[in-house]
Design a protein around this motif. Structure first.
Motif, PDB file in Angstrom:
ATOM      1  N   ALA A 106       0.995  -1.200  -0.068  1.00  0.00           N
ATOM      2  CA  ALA A 106      -0.135   0.054  -0.071  1.00  0.00           C
ATOM      3  C   ALA A 106       0.780   1.249   0.009  1.00  0.00           C
ATOM      4  CB  ALA A 106      -1.072  -0.097   1.205  1.00  0.00           C
ATOM      5  N   ALA A 107       1.956   1.257   0.781  1.00  0.00           N
ATOM      6  CA  ALA A 107       2.746   2.346   0.844  1.00  0.00           C
ATOM      7  C   ALA A 107       3.538   2.622  -0.463  1.00  0.00           C
ATOM      8  CB  ALA A 107       3.867   2.405   2.098  1.00  0.00           C
ATOM      9  N   ARG A 108       3.839   1.553  -1.078  1.00  0.00           N
ATOM     10  CA  ARG A 108       4.648   1.590  -2.497  1.00  0.00           C
ATOM     11  C   ARG A 108       3.750   1.991  -3.430  1.00  0.00           C
ATOM     12  NH1 ARG A 108       6.783  -3.776  -0.655  1.00  0.00           N
ATOM     13  NH2 ARG A 108       5.254  -4.509  -2.094  1.00  0.00           N
ATOM     14  N   ALA A 109       2.413   1.440  -3.488  1.00  0.00           N
ATOM     15  CA  ALA A 109       1.495   2.273  -4.537  1.00  0.00           C
ATOM     16  C   ALA A 109       1.161   3.516  -4.400  1.00  0.00           C
ATOM     17  CB  ALA A 109       0.334   1.230  -4.424  1.00  0.00           C
ATOM     18  N   SER A 110       1.008   3.934  -2.988  1.00  0.00           N
ATOM     19  CA  SER A 110       0.721   5.439  -2.734  1.00  0.00           C
ATOM     20  C   SER A 110       1.935   6.207  -3.236  1.00  0.00           C
ATOM     21  CB  SER A 110       0.318   5.687  -1.286  1.00  0.00           C
ATOM     22  OG  SER A 110      -0.926   4.885  -1.088  1.00  0.00           O
ATOM     23  N   GLY A 111       3.156   5.831  -2.907  1.00  0.00           N
ATOM     24  CA  GLY A 111       4.376   6.472  -3.171  1.00  0.00           C
ATOM     25  C   GLY A 111       4.513   6.818  -4.725  1.00  0.00           C
ATOM     26  N   LEU A 112       4.029   5.786  -5.620  1.00  0.00           N
ATOM     27  CA  LEU A 112       4.001   5.710  -6.840  1.00  0.00           C
ATOM     28  C   LEU A 112       3.132   6.717  -7.390  1.00  0.00           C
ATOM     29  CD1 LEU A 112       4.901   4.797  -9.791  1.00  0.00           C
ATOM     30  CD2 LEU A 112       3.238   3.109  -9.393  1.00  0.00           C
ATOM     31  N   GLU A 113       1.944   6.837  -6.839  1.00  0.00           N
ATOM     32  CA  GLU A 113       1.224   7.953  -7.196  1.00  0.00           C
ATOM     33  C   GLU A 113       1.640   9.250  -7.138  1.00  0.00           C
ATOM     34  OE1 GLU A 113      -2.690   7.179  -5.454  1.00  0.00           O
ATOM     35  OE2 GLU A 113      -2.887   5.574  -6.237  1.00  0.00           O
ATOM     36  N   ARG A 114       2.380   9.302  -5.853  1.00  0.00           N
ATOM     37  CA  ARG A 114       2.765  10.622  -5.603  1.00  0.00           C
ATOM     38  C   ARG A 114       4.018  11.342  -6.552  1.00  0.00           C
ATOM     39  NH1 ARG A 114       1.994   8.630  -0.376  1.00  0.00           N
ATOM     40  NH2 ARG A 114       4.180   8.345  -0.251  1.00  0.00           N
ATOM     41  N   ALA A 115       4.852  10.143  -6.587  1.00  0.00           N
ATOM     42  CA  ALA A 115       5.904  10.518  -7.746  1.00  0.00           C
ATOM     43  C   ALA A 115       5.431  10.671  -9.202  1.00  0.00           C
ATOM     44  CB  ALA A 115       6.917   9.289  -7.653  1.00  0.00           C
ATOM     45  N   LEU A 116       4.405   9.967  -9.692  1.00  0.00           N
ATOM     46  CA  LEU A 116       3.817  10.335 -10.722  1.00  0.00           C
ATOM     47  C   LEU A 116       3.219  11.615 -10.976  1.00  0.00           C
ATOM     48  CD1 LEU A 116       2.277   6.735 -11.507  1.00  0.00           C
ATOM     49  CD2 LEU A 116       3.997   8.016 -12.944  1.00  0.00           C
TER      50      LEU A 116
END
Length: 380
Positions: A158-168
């Motif tokens: 969940a943290a990785r997926a949220s981090g990816l959204e922020r980075a995008l």
């Protein structure tokens, strides 16, 4: 094979949450059936339980939407649980009074960084009416469904997926500014590549494990047909052939070359954020979206049951299963098959329904509560 051990929410307390000024539901380790008219607040109770998992709960609601109105915006959910780490009190909520602080999480009164820490004590799997159109819906809906499956087995996802959204989002903002320093774009694209490949790899691992379990446990006589599942995505295809480090390097290079194209499009046009979950009806070898409504429902139930078995197999503890208005849409034989499968899994189940007759097949295996007027009262 040793059956999984039972995880349970034994007591649930709500304060100023949705339609409940206060609720104290003492259910022990039994399964729970919540019965009441539409709009009585049954799903609100399931949603409160779902907040004890990483993410935003089964409705993905904003914090402000969870607070009872009128009020000061504060709300709280607390639960006594038994599971792999013994007994514990889990709590989460938002303080009122105009505070800008985010949602807070506690275990036995001690603050923890996020709801991800709850996974040491509790794993959750759920099925809601919102998922009925999953196979005919958007790829984004299926990605969110898949990411929830992955998170139940791997809470860090969940943290990785949220981090990816922020980075995008950061990359897209930088691309809008033609004067942005190329070094900033280099840095954010490095982050997008690292997180994107990690997210794709976690999804691929879960889909592979789930596919293997489905094939191993498929029962031609089951009313819930076995699903054939696969991932459709550039990074997932690359990871099937090459090491993650090589895939990450190539993806970062492609992001750099694609800046003009992505700037014109206003978004990043390649990556794990565009992947899709492909599902087929196994016995018929037919795409799920082309199946009848009834077949899709049965296929989805079978997929969620298989996922619950996978979570139980991975750590030896059955997840708590949330079923919102599921029994009402199944005929009696399918309801009995569903309840029997969950009982074999040793899972505590929280269910909702408007008609008590929908729970006839579960017999004395669950505690029944009547939900009305901001309260849930036991029914003998």
């Amino acid at each position: 094979m040793t059956p999984p051990r039972r995880t349970a929410v034994t007591r649930l307390k709500l304060s100023a949450f949705r339609s409940y000024p206060a609720l104290d539901l003492d259910c022990g380790e039994a399964s729970v059936a919540l019965v009441g008219a539409n709009g009585a607040g049954k799903t609100n109770i399931l949603e409160a339980v779902s907040l004890l998992a990483p993410g935003r709960g089964l409705r993905r609601a904003a914090h402000a939407e969870l607070a009872r109105a009128p009020g000061d915006g504060a709300w709280a959910v607390a639960a006594d649980v038994t599971g792999a780490a013994g007994s514990a009190r889990l709590g989460t909520g938002v303080e009122g009074g105009g505070s800008e602080a985010g949602r807070r999480c506690r275990i036995d009164g001690a603050s923890v960084g996020s709801a991800g820490a709850f996974s040491e004590h509790l794993r959750l799997v759920w099925l809601t009416p919102d998922l009925d159109g999953l196979f005919r819906g958007s790829a984004g809906d299926r990605r969110r469904f898949l990411d929830r499956l992955v998170t139940a087995a791997d809470p860090e996802h969940a943290a990785r997926a949220s981090g990816l959204e922020r980075a995008l989002r950061s990359r897209n903002r930088l691309l809008e500014d033609v004067r942005a320093d190329a070094r900033w774009l280099d840095a954010v694209e490095r982050e997008v590549a690292e997180l994107g490949v990690a997210v794709a790899a976690a999804r691929a691992e879960t889909v592979g494990r789930l596919s293997g379990l489905i094939a191993e446990t498929a029962d031609p006589a089951s009313p819930f047909p076995a699903a054939l599942i696969a991932l459709d995505g550039v990074l997932e295809a690359d990871l099937a052939r090459d090491p993650a480090s090589a895939v990450e390097d190539r993806y970062r290079e492609r992001l750099g070359r694609a800046r003009p194209r992505d700037r014109a499009a206003g978004r990043t046009l390649e990556g794990a954020h565009l992947s899709d979950l492909l599902v087929r009806h196994g016995p018929k070898d037919m795409p799920a979206e082309k199946c009848s409504t009834g077949e899709q429902k049965a296929l989805l139930v079978g997929l969620v049951l298989a996922h619950a078995r996978l979570v139980a197999r991975l750590d030896g503890w059955a997840p708590v299963v949330l079923l919102d208005e599921v029994a009402a849409h199944l005929d009696p034989s399918r309801r009995e098959a569903l309840f029997s499968a969950l009982e074999a899994l040793s899972a505590q189940v929280w269910m909702t329904g408007a008609d008590p007759a929908g729970f006839a097949e579960i017999g004395g295996r669950a505690r029944l509560f009547a939900v009305a007027d901001g309260a849930a009262r036991p029914v003998s």
